[in-house]
Motif scaffolding. Structure first.
Motif, PDB file in Angstrom:
ATOM      1  N   ARG A  65       1.587   6.451  -6.531  1.00 34.28           N
ATOM      2  CA  ARG A  65      -0.090   7.420  -6.731  1.00 34.28           C
ATOM      3  C   ARG A  65      -0.554   8.167  -6.938  1.00 34.28           C
ATOM      4  O   ARG A  65      -1.548   8.606  -6.943  1.00 34.28           O
ATOM      5  CB  ARG A  65      -0.435   6.590  -7.869  1.00 34.28           C
ATOM      6  N   GLY A  66      -0.106   8.048  -4.791  1.00 36.44           N
ATOM      7  CA  GLY A  66      -0.808   9.605  -4.143  1.00 36.44           C
ATOM      8  C   GLY A  66      -1.618  10.602  -5.199  1.00 36.44           C
ATOM      9  O   GLY A  66      -2.812  10.932  -5.061  1.00 36.44           O
ATOM     10  N   ASP A  67      -0.509  11.277  -4.764  1.00 38.51           N
ATOM     11  CA  ASP A  67      -0.361  12.871  -5.341  1.00 38.51           C
ATOM     12  C   ASP A  67      -1.682  13.218  -7.231  1.00 38.51           C
ATOM     13  O   ASP A  67      -2.574  13.747  -7.405  1.00 38.51           O
ATOM     14  CB  ASP A  67       0.967  13.882  -6.699  1.00 38.51           C
ATOM     15  N   ILE A  74      -7.462  12.932   4.351  1.00 39.52           N
ATOM     16  CA  ILE A  74      -5.853  13.224   3.575  1.00 39.52           C
ATOM     17  C   ILE A  74      -5.344  14.228   3.951  1.00 39.52           C
ATOM     18  O   ILE A  74      -3.657  13.989   4.654  1.00 39.52           O
ATOM     19  CB  ILE A  74      -6.015  12.756   2.924  1.00 39.52           C
ATOM     20  N   TRP A  88       0.854   4.406  -3.333  1.00 39.08           N
ATOM     21  CA  TRP A  88       0.493   5.371  -2.983  1.00 39.08           C
ATOM     22  C   TRP A  88       1.633   6.694  -2.235  1.00 39.08           C
ATOM     23  O   TRP A  88       1.380   7.654  -3.002  1.00 39.08           O
ATOM     24  CB  TRP A  88       0.384   5.742  -1.380  1.00 39.08           C
ATOM     25  N   ASN A  89       2.587   6.341  -2.835  1.00 38.99           N
ATOM     26  CA  ASN A  89       3.539   6.998  -2.738  1.00 38.99           C
ATOM     27  C   ASN A  89       3.554   7.162  -4.383  1.00 38.99           C
ATOM     28  O   ASN A  89       4.564   8.404  -5.241  1.00 38.99           O
ATOM     29  CB  ASN A  89       4.865   6.143  -2.375  1.00 38.99           C
ATOM     30  N   LYS A 122       0.532  -1.179   0.279  1.00 44.01           N
ATOM     31  CA  LYS A 122       0.424   0.302  -0.062  1.00 44.01           C
ATOM     32  C   LYS A 122       1.339   1.322  -0.215  1.00 44.01           C
ATOM     33  O   LYS A 122       0.737   2.139  -0.806  1.00 44.01           O
ATOM     34  CB  LYS A 122      -0.635  -0.112   0.813  1.00 44.01           C
ATOM     35  N   PHE A 157      -6.421   6.810   3.368  1.00 38.89           N
ATOM     36  CA  PHE A 157      -6.438   5.954   1.636  1.00 38.89           C
ATOM     37  C   PHE A 157      -7.918   4.912   1.561  1.00 38.89           C
ATOM     38  O   PHE A 157      -8.241   5.243   0.506  1.00 38.89           O
ATOM     39  CB  PHE A 157      -5.202   5.961   1.586  1.00 38.89           C
ATOM     40  N   ALA A 199      -4.473   0.385  -8.587  1.00 38.27           N
ATOM     41  CA  ALA A 199      -4.557   0.871  -6.590  1.00 38.27           C
ATOM     42  C   ALA A 199      -4.882  -0.558  -5.941  1.00 38.27           C
ATOM     43  O   ALA A 199      -4.398  -1.770  -4.819  1.00 38.27           O
ATOM     44  CB  ALA A 199      -5.628   1.283  -5.876  1.00 38.27           C
ATOM     45  N   ARG A 238      -1.698   8.214   7.377  1.00 39.73           N
ATOM     46  CA  ARG A 238      -2.203   7.877   6.316  1.00 39.73           C
ATOM     47  C   ARG A 238      -3.077   6.941   5.233  1.00 39.73           C
ATOM     48  O   ARG A 238      -4.191   7.352   5.319  1.00 39.73           O
ATOM     49  CB  ARG A 238      -2.268   8.698   5.778  1.00 39.73           C
TER      50      ARG A 238
END
Ligand SMILES: [Zn+2]
Length: 278
Positions: free
Chosen positions: A116-118, A151, A113-114, A109, A163, A199, A159
């Motif tokens: 694709r998070g933005d 978030i 998120w690192n 996870k 998420f 994801a 977080r």
């Protein structure tokens, strides 16, 4: 833990219990086991102390289960958890089942998120901006907007849970209704669906993905391997599997969206190719 530390803990728990007793019985701050009170009052105090000490034990049990879960997410295995809990590895597994592999899941996870998070946050913003507040999806949109705020207000270490919830809401928004007529808005919604699909594929363990191996592409006589599942408001019977070629072809029609990926990192690339962005 040393004997002295254990003794200190017992003293602290005792004080906590008597604080609870004074609150339960609405007593003065100096009331307690040593106070000069009638037998009937002292009896009532000790009974309340018994109640509060057992409530403290229940709370500690719940907190211990939560601590075991967190330790596992940060990489502790059953031997280490058993050791910390003063029990065998098997004993720890019986008491708190399902903790193996959590560290790997957490790492998967975090990695996703690192990376694709933005993009995910930007995409959610675009969908929210393009959506009509009065639409039938308004409650879901409001929930998703709330997740975005959460978030932003949550520290990076905390977080992941937010998420997780954001993905659930994003999936509901992305596949819950027909696409907007306007192309930019429709694209944002399709992208959110693809991002969510990727994801989930990236976060699930390998074993939960290979179950899909017996699926075939939904196009008749196609022998190619299905890599995504597509959804259309008119399908009625749920998502349909598609190989890469037929998925790209289908995405040319309005309202078709990718809702699941059979492997990590396929939904976004199929989406990009279908929209001529590859
Ligand atoms: Zn096909």
């Amino acid at each position: 833990m040393s004997d002295a530390q254990c003794a200190d803990l017992t003293t602290a728990v005792e004080q906590l219990a008597w604080t609870a007793v004074r609150e339960m019985l609405q007593l003065q701050p100096d009331a307690g086991p040593g106070s000069d009170a009638p037998d009937a009052d002292l009896r009532q105090m000790w009974l309340a102390a018994l109640t509060s000490l057992l409530a403290i034990r229940d709370s500690a049990d719940q907190l211990a289960a939560s601590a075991a879960l967190s330790a596992a997410q940060y990489g502790a295995d059953y031997p280490a958890i058993g050791d910390a809990a003063g029990m065998t590895r098997q004993g720890a597994r019986r008491k708190w089942p399902g903790l193996a592999g959590l560290s790997d899941e957490r790492q998967r996870k975090l990695t996703w998120w690192n990376r694709r998070g933005d993009q995910f946050v930007q995409c959610v913003r675009a969908v929210l901006m393009a959506s009509e507040e009065t639409s039938e999806q308004a409650p879901r949109l409001a929930a998703l907007r709330g997740r975005l705020d959460e978030i932003e207000q949550t520290s990076p270490a905390q977080r992941l849970d937010v998420f997780d919830m954001a993905l659930v809401d994003a999936h509901a928004v992305a596949v819950g209704a027909p696409s907007p007529a306007e192309r930019t808005a429709a694209r944002a919604k399709g992208l959110l669906a693809a991002l969510t699909a990727d994801a989930y594929a990236a976060m699930n363990s390998h074993s939960s993905l290979v179950i899909r191996e017996d699926l075939a592409c939904g196009t008749d006589d196609c022998a190619s391997e299905p890599i995504v599942e597509l959804w259309h408001p008119d399908f009625g019977h749920g998502p349909v599997s598609a190989c890469r070629e037929h998925a790209i072809e289908a995405l040319g029609q309005p309202d078709i969206r990718i809702v699941a990926a059979c492997r990590p990192d396929v939904a976004l690339s199929v989406f990009a190719e279908a929209y001529g962005e590859g």
